[in-house]
Design a protein around this motif. Structure first.
Motif, PDB file in Angstrom:
ATOM      1  N   UNK A 281      11.082  -2.251  -1.254  1.00 33.25           N
ATOM      2  CA  UNK A 281       9.859  -1.988  -0.513  1.00 33.25           C
ATOM      3  C   UNK A 281       9.725  -2.918   0.685  1.00 33.25           C
ATOM      4  N   UNK A 282       8.910  -2.502   1.628  1.00 27.02           N
ATOM      5  CA  UNK A 282       8.624  -3.327   2.798  1.00 27.02           C
ATOM      6  C   UNK A 282       7.370  -4.160   2.555  1.00 27.02           C
ATOM      7  N   UNK A 283       7.185  -5.133   3.435  1.00 27.05           N
ATOM      8  CA  UNK A 283       6.015  -5.997   3.422  1.00 27.05           C
ATOM      9  C   UNK A 283       5.306  -5.809   4.750  1.00 27.05           C
TER      10      UNK A 283
ATOM     11  N   UNK B 168      -7.199  -2.489  -5.324  1.00 25.05           N
ATOM     12  CA  UNK B 168      -6.057  -1.768  -4.774  1.00 25.05           C
ATOM     13  C   UNK B 168      -5.205  -1.101  -5.855  1.00 25.05           C
ATOM     14  N   UNK B 169      -5.653  -1.235  -7.106  1.00 27.07           N
ATOM     15  CA  UNK B 169      -4.860  -0.764  -8.236  1.00 27.07           C
ATOM     16  C   UNK B 169      -3.487  -1.424  -8.239  1.00 27.07           C
ATOM     17  N   UNK B 170      -3.453  -2.679  -7.797  1.00 28.58           N
ATOM     18  CA  UNK B 170      -2.228  -3.466  -7.748  1.00 28.58           C
ATOM     19  C   UNK B 170      -2.137  -4.313  -9.016  1.00 28.58           C
ATOM     20  N   UNK B 171      -0.956  -4.424  -9.558  1.00 30.60           N
ATOM     21  CA  UNK B 171      -0.770  -5.100 -10.839  1.00 30.60           C
ATOM     22  C   UNK B 171      -0.124  -6.475 -10.721  1.00 30.60           C
ATOM     23  N   UNK B 172       0.003  -6.995  -9.487  1.00 33.43           N
ATOM     24  CA  UNK B 172       0.712  -8.270  -9.318  1.00 33.43           C
ATOM     25  C   UNK B 172       0.103  -9.112  -8.204  1.00 33.43           C
TER      26      UNK B 172
ATOM     27  N   UNK C  67       8.676   3.962  -0.924  1.00 38.15           N
ATOM     28  CA  UNK C  67       7.620   4.420  -1.827  1.00 38.15           C
ATOM     29  C   UNK C  67       6.679   3.288  -2.234  1.00 38.15           C
ATOM     30  N   UNK C  68       6.967   2.064  -1.773  1.00 39.07           N
ATOM     31  CA  UNK C  68       6.128   0.928  -2.154  1.00 39.07           C
ATOM     32  C   UNK C  68       5.968  -0.046  -0.990  1.00 39.07           C
ATOM     33  N   UNK C  69       4.906  -0.828  -1.063  1.00 36.43           N
ATOM     34  CA  UNK C  69       4.619  -1.779   0.020  1.00 36.43           C
ATOM     35  C   UNK C  69       3.951  -3.025  -0.554  1.00 36.43           C
ATOM     36  N   UNK C  70       4.313  -4.168   0.005  1.00 33.70           N
ATOM     37  CA  UNK C  70       3.692  -5.450  -0.348  1.00 33.70           C
ATOM     38  C   UNK C  70       2.554  -5.701   0.634  1.00 33.70           C
TER      39      UNK C  70
ATOM     40  N   UNK D 262      -2.323   6.724   1.271  1.00 35.86           N
ATOM     41  CA  UNK D 262      -0.943   6.671   1.776  1.00 35.86           C
ATOM     42  C   UNK D 262       0.069   7.161   0.749  1.00 35.86           C
ATOM     43  N   UNK D 263      -0.303   7.081  -0.523  1.00 29.06           N
ATOM     44  CA  UNK D 263       0.631   7.461  -1.572  1.00 29.06           C
ATOM     45  C   UNK D 263       1.640   6.382  -1.916  1.00 29.06           C
ATOM     46  N   UNK D 264       1.579   5.254  -1.216  1.00 29.13           N
ATOM     47  CA  UNK D 264       2.504   4.148  -1.487  1.00 29.13           C
ATOM     48  C   UNK D 264       2.003   3.319  -2.670  1.00 29.13           C
ATOM     49  N   UNK D 265       2.920   2.929  -3.529  1.00 28.69           N
ATOM     50  CA  UNK D 265       2.574   2.010  -4.610  1.00 28.69           C
ATOM     51  C   UNK D 265       2.539   0.590  -4.055  1.00 28.69           C
ATOM     52  N   UNK D 266       1.544  -0.187  -4.474  1.00 28.55           N
ATOM     53  CA  UNK D 266       1.431  -1.565  -3.995  1.00 28.55           C
ATOM     54  C   UNK D 266       2.306  -2.464  -4.878  1.00 28.55           C
ATOM     55  N   UNK D 267       3.370  -2.988  -4.297  1.00 26.64           N
ATOM     56  CA  UNK D 267       4.301  -3.855  -5.026  1.00 26.64           C
ATOM     57  C   UNK D 267       3.594  -5.096  -5.541  1.00 26.64           C
ATOM     58  N   UNK D 268       2.800  -5.695  -4.664  1.00 25.42           N
ATOM     59  CA  UNK D 268       2.092  -6.916  -5.016  1.00 25.42           C
ATOM     60  C   UNK D 268       1.114  -7.287  -3.924  1.00 25.42           C
ATOM     61  N   UNK D 269       0.314  -8.315  -4.205  1.00 29.21           N
ATOM     62  CA  UNK D 269      -0.747  -8.757  -3.295  1.00 29.21           C
ATOM     63  C   UNK D 269      -0.565 -10.258  -3.081  1.00 29.21           C
ATOM     64  N   UNK D 270      -0.570 -10.665  -1.802  1.00 29.62           N
ATOM     65  CA  UNK D 270      -0.306 -12.070  -1.509  1.00 29.62           C
ATOM     66  C   UNK D 270      -1.284 -12.632  -0.479  1.00 29.62           C
ATOM     67  N   UNK D 271      -1.430 -13.949  -0.457  1.00 23.58           N
ATOM     68  CA  UNK D 271      -0.785 -14.886  -1.340  1.00 23.58           C
ATOM     69  C   UNK D 271      -1.792 -15.998  -1.636  1.00 23.58           C
TER      70      UNK D 271
END
Length: 301
Positions: free
Chosen positions: A12-14, A99-103, A35-38, A61-70
């Motif tokens: 995924x991209x950031x 964001x329904x982000x798990x990390x 399919x994912x973005x940080x 966007x339909x992208x899954x959020x890889x993670x949230x920083x920082x």
């Protein structure tokens, strides 16, 4: 790296690699086939139309959020400084949850006000992990190569083990391994189930000689994997992690001032080439990309 198709689903991209408003970043990343973005907290709180609009843009966007920083400089503080950071952590966890982000990603402290006692650092990280439990969020702890006490992944791993919280794991950034020249063999001490995120980046010079140069390189001069002089080391790292059993996400953590000055689709395509190189040439994965035909047709056009 001239591929027309391939599996980049694990990469995924950031948003930190891209200039412009959040919606434009999301569009460029999605159209490059990711399919994912940080996400960064600044993406959300800095949105012109407010936090709710930012969250809506991410979800649509339909992208899954890889993670949230920082979360920075969190651990090892006492008294009012500790209380202050707890408040900051709660606010970031709440945004992460929206964001329904798990990390949530946490960087090791650089503060001179923080203790060097590993047990207290571990206690603070355990407390953070416990705050994240009700929100179903995992915490990834990353050792910055210029961190005051924790500056290699080996020590970050020791603290994670001492904290012993099920939702606390390691955030692994290849830049810091390359900058500190930590032996690759040290990876074998890790439980790959406790590696919650792997961030990848290359850079253009063979070594960084000072703390100042580490910081400057990390924040301004990273490039995508395969674009710098550490391609073989990065390939070795990804293969090694795969052999050890890591099957989690890879995110391109590429801070680069030049990329902030060129069109978003151009940057996103550079990232896509890196993902194809890693997924096809390095890992030789055979799992098809869900939207492979769309990408193939676009490339043919």
């Amino acid at each position: 790296m001239n591929h027309t198709e391939g599996n980049i689903d694990d990469f995924g991209m950031d948003t930190i690699s891209l200039a412009g408003p959040l919606e434009a970043k999301l569009k460029a990343v999605r159209e490059a086939g990711f399919t994912q973005i940080m996400l960064s907290a600044r993406d959300i709180v800095g949105h012109a139309d407010g936090i709710e609009a930012a969250v809506a843009a991410v979800r649509s966007s339909g992208l899954r959020v890889t993670g949230f920083q920082v979360l920075r400089d969190f651990e090892g503080l006492s008294g009012h400084l500790h209380d202050y950071k707890i408040d900051i952590a709660k606010a970031m966890l709440e945004m992460c949850h929206m964001l329904d982000c798990r990390l949530l990603l946490v960087c090791s402290s650089t503060s001179t006000h923080a203790t060097t006692d590993l047990d207290q650092i571990a206690r603070d990280l355990r407390k953070l992990a416990m705050l994240a439990v009700p929100l179903n969020i995992r915490v990834a702890y990353e050792g910055l190569s210029w961190g005051r006490t924790i500056n290699e992944f080996t020590t970050a791993w020791e603290v994670v083990c001492r904290a012993d919280a099920p939702n606390l794991g390691l955030g692994f950034d290849s830049f810091h391994l390359l900058a500190t020249q930590t032996p690759m063999e040290e990876l074998e001490m890790l439980d790959t189930n406790k590696i919650f995120l792997v961030q990848l980046a290359d850079f253009m010079w063979n070594e960084v000689r000072s703390t100042e140069e580490k910081i400057a390189t990390a924040r301004h001069f990273r490039v995508f994997p395969g674009e710098g002089v550490h391609s073989e080391a990065l390939a070795q790292l990804v293969r090694k992690l795969h052999e050890l059993g890591y099957r989690g996400d890879y995110s391109f953590e590429v801070f680069n001032d030049d990329y902030q000055q060129i069109p978003l689709p151009v940057v996103a395509q550079r990232a896509r080439r890196s993902a194809l190189w890693l997924g096809e040439d390095v890992l030789r994965r055979s799992v098809p990309l869900p939207n492979k035909m769309r990408l193939k047709n676009r490339s043919a056009a």
